[in-house]
Design a protein around this motif. Sequence first.
Motif, PDB file in Angstrom:
ATOM      1  N   ASN A 236       0.857  -1.183   0.000  1.00 21.60           N
ATOM      2  CA  ASN A 236       0.000   0.000   0.000  1.00 21.60           C
ATOM      3  C   ASN A 236       0.894   1.234   0.000  1.00 21.60           C
ATOM      4  O   ASN A 236       1.607   1.496   0.981  1.00 21.60           O
ATOM      5  CB  ASN A 236      -0.910  -0.003   1.232  1.00 21.60           C
TER       6      ASN A 236
ATOM      7  N   VAL B 221      -1.648  -1.975  -3.817  1.00 22.47           N
ATOM      8  CA  VAL B 221      -2.912  -2.673  -3.546  1.00 22.47           C
ATOM      9  C   VAL B 221      -4.059  -1.696  -3.317  1.00 22.47           C
ATOM     10  O   VAL B 221      -5.225  -2.103  -3.284  1.00 22.47           O
ATOM     11  CB  VAL B 221      -2.774  -3.608  -2.326  1.00 22.47           C
ATOM     12  N   ASN B 222      -3.735  -0.416  -3.170  1.00 24.62           N
ATOM     13  CA  ASN B 222      -4.769   0.605  -2.947  1.00 24.62           C
ATOM     14  C   ASN B 222      -5.284   1.190  -4.259  1.00 24.62           C
ATOM     15  O   ASN B 222      -6.155   2.045  -4.251  1.00 24.62           O
ATOM     16  CB  ASN B 222      -4.207   1.717  -2.055  1.00 24.62           C
TER      17      ASN B 222
ATOM     18  N   MET C  11      -4.060  -8.506  -8.682  1.00 26.35           N
ATOM     19  CA  MET C  11      -4.201  -9.065  -7.345  1.00 26.35           C
ATOM     20  C   MET C  11      -5.056 -10.326  -7.357  1.00 26.35           C
ATOM     21  O   MET C  11      -4.782 -11.289  -6.637  1.00 26.35           O
ATOM     22  CB  MET C  11      -4.804  -8.008  -6.416  1.00 26.35           C
TER      23      MET C  11
ATOM     24  N   ASP D  16      -6.013  -6.993  -0.302  1.00 30.87           N
ATOM     25  CA  ASP D  16      -5.324  -5.761   0.081  1.00 30.87           C
ATOM     26  C   ASP D  16      -4.849  -5.780   1.531  1.00 30.87           C
ATOM     27  O   ASP D  16      -3.772  -5.249   1.848  1.00 30.87           O
ATOM     28  CB  ASP D  16      -6.212  -4.540  -0.180  1.00 30.87           C
TER      29      ASP D  16
END
Length: 473
Positions: free
Chosen positions: A241, A272-273, A281, A288
């Motif tokens: 992140n 992942v954000n 992903m 996340d």
Amino acid sequence: MKKPLLLGVTAFCLCAFVTGDKSFPEKDGILQLQKGNFNRALKKYKQLLVHFYAPLTVKLATVDVTKEKELAKELDAADQHTIRLYLSGDKLNPVSCPVPQSSASILTWLKRRAGSAADLITDLSQSEASEELTVVGYFKELNHEYVQMFYAAAIDLPDINFVVTQNDEVTSKYGLTHDVVLLLKKSKLIQAYRMTPQTSKEELIVFITVYQMDPVTEYNGQVEAGILSLPVLNHALLFVNKSSADFEEIFSAFNSAAEAFRLKILFVYVDVNELRNGRMMEYFRVRDFEAPLIRLVNLTDHVTYHLPSDTLNVENIKAFCQSYLEGKAKPKMQSEPIPEGWDEKPVKELVGMTLEKVGFNPDKTVFVLFYLPYSRASRALFPLWEELAEAFKHREDVVIARMDASANDINLSVQGAYPSLCLFPALYAERVVVYTGKRNVKDLLKFVDKEMEKAKKYRVKVNHLLHPPATTS
């Protein structure tokens, strides 16, 4: 390749536009100047913008593979982004054009194919000041085989600026002797590569394309194609992140480790954000809240490895990458939950957690269909597998099963393309036999009986070796 790119090649070959005058030959409003009228044009026009060019010596053409399916199949050209150069009417041996970034790249490729290394000789000072990466070949003799190797790499990389020089200023400025390839950007030496008799064009291309990039690349849709086209097949992926408090520390460690494996592993990080990274992903089955974590994957076999440490520091990342390269790292095995009643139906439903336990049971012969749920070819085998299970329903020593290969990692290198039919014989050994025969019940039954007979004889032989009969004196 889309039409606008090819049309741009044509447009690039036209002279610059000037206001038309009927006293001079014109084409599309552009004066066609020659030796006989050049001086008169200079006198007549206060401002004369002239483009000196060499006409394109190839004919441009396109084929819509969505409409011309038979032709595309015949030419093995299903990829919509393929550009090929056909020479002298030879339909069977075209030359593939490297995927270009612009129409100018196609022109560069054609010119380099028709030219020689002498065309790359340029003033070194101009190349050094360039904002873009420049690949400089510093050679003592221009007829050396090293120069030919260098030029062959230049043809395959038309989006990159290549220069050949014999200027000894390279030695005084960078401390390097002849027969070396330098990567320069804004007068700064990025990296140097010493040519040897063992150097291949492919090795040189790997060096250039890897060091053209930063040690770590952020993944996004724009760079995806470039990452996948690189010749480095081992990829280390950091899922992190970017908004987290420890991002800078983790990225610094990842970047430092990347420097040690530049030509062996490609380092990429995935935010992942970022909602647009959801597909990536999903493919690696990363959520996340699990970040940060590192996955290592080879693009040939797609087997995934997971960094077994909660601390992502330089030492742990380096050790993980080294163990992977040495073949000591263990694959990250993903598995669906064990379904309720998985062994109650004729066809047993296996998952990653039950595959080895069931498949390598020494008292059972297990026949497994590895399938992809979205594959029409896979689904077409389901009725056949049910019929086979019905044929063996009274045989307690035979298990007919299936497993979703898209949702469960399979640590087997012999399962073949999906759908794949793999037999696990009843042995005290981890052996798998891939079935490649006709897919009908009769042939499948013969195959199972044959392999069971082989396994039976093998077990007798092994038992005899382990427990030889007693001898009488």
